[in-house]
Design an enzyme around this catalytic site. Structure first.
Site, PDB file in Angstrom:
ATOM      1  N   HIS A  41      -3.843  -4.882  -0.071  1.00 28.44           N
ATOM      2  CA  HIS A  41      -3.404  -5.440   1.208  1.00 28.44           C
ATOM      3  C   HIS A  41      -3.548  -6.961   1.173  1.00 28.44           C
ATOM      4  O   HIS A  41      -4.633  -7.483   1.433  1.00 28.44           O
ATOM      5  CB  HIS A  41      -4.249  -4.881   2.359  1.00 28.44           C
TER       6      HIS A  41
ATOM      7  N   GLU B  35      -2.604  -9.107   3.327  1.00 28.88           N
ATOM      8  CA  GLU B  35      -2.938  -9.606   4.672  1.00 28.88           C
ATOM      9  C   GLU B  35      -4.425  -9.450   4.992  1.00 28.88           C
ATOM     10  O   GLU B  35      -4.922 -10.035   5.960  1.00 28.88           O
ATOM     11  CB  GLU B  35      -2.076  -8.917   5.736  1.00 28.88           C
TER      12      GLU B  35
ATOM     13  N   CYS C   3       0.834  -1.200   0.000  1.00 32.23           N
ATOM     14  CA  CYS C   3       0.000   0.000   0.000  1.00 32.23           C
ATOM     15  C   CYS C   3       0.874   1.257   0.000  1.00 32.23           C
ATOM     16  O   CYS C   3       1.571   1.518  -0.978  1.00 32.23           O
ATOM     17  CB  CYS C   3      -0.980  -0.041   1.170  1.00 32.23           C
TER      18      CYS C   3
END
Length: 216
Positions: free
Chosen positions: A194, A196, A82
């Site tokens: 992202h 994750e 990001c």
């Protein structure tokens, strides 16, 4: 012996969610804001959420910019996420113009709030969106191998525009604009989304990156 993986803490970032994913895939990361840790790392993860200028101010105040640049120049793998992707570029137009780390030529631009047909665009983009393979290179032997045309989770108002199209790994569409959603340049891999926060396919990205860089 396990490899030393440093998650850079410059006081802006989703550090703990990234740390947890790396632990879950069997790595032993360390969150650090110390230049000595970056200098001795086997690999670096540069996450981030927030404003580009604040991030660069913090990196410079903590004396982390040069160690990151030198680590990459010395061939250490770096994974940017990001804002961590955007910081790798030459400069950003956020709050005027701010210089970045300069590891990838190009700039960081804001999404327009009105599209080509005069319709309002929601900025920031906060959504699951699809990543498509770039026309400029293959995904084979990259962290995104076998992860194509997959939805990932995005939260951002700015996007990167690499000068060298061969640095573009995937692209994504938002309100009629095709923009770069991930890059790969030598030992740098970085994505606007992202992983994750992107369920199992996102976790796969971290695992692929670790395997490709012999971090186990």
């Amino acid at each position: 012996m396990s490899k030393k993986i440093i998650i850079v803490d410059y006081q802006l970032g989703n550090l703990f969610s990234v740390n947890q994913v790396l632990v879950n895939i069997g790595l032993q990361p360390k969150i650090s804001s110390e230049s000595i840790d970056i200098e001795s790392a086997d690999a670096i993860v540069l996450p981030g959420v927030g404003a580009f200028k604040d991030a660069m101010d913090n990196l410079n105040a903590l004396n982390l910019s040069n160690p990151i640049i030198e680590a990459v120049r010395n061939g250490k793998p770096l994974f940017g996420i990001c804002l961590g992707l955007q910081l790798l570029f030459t400069q950003s137009e956020e709050f005027g113009s701010t210089n970045g780390l300069g590891l990838i030529e190009g700039d960081v631009r804001k999404f327009k709030t009105v599209d080509a047909e005069g319709r309002k665009v929601r900025v920031p983009q906060i959504a699951w969106n699809t990543i498509y393979p770039s026309e400029y290179r293959t995904l084979v032997n990259t962290p995104l191998e076998n992860i194509t045309e997959t939805e990932m989770y995005f939260v951002h108002s700015y996007y990167v525009a690499p000068k060298n199209k061969k640095d573009i790994l995937t692209e994504t569409y938002y309100s009629g604009l095709k923009y770069t959603s991930s890059v790969l340049k030598n030992n740098i891999f970085a994505c606007q989304f992202h992983p994750e926060k992107s369920a199992q396919e996102g976790i796969k990205v971290y695992k692929n990156w670790a395997l490709l860089n012999n971090l186990y």
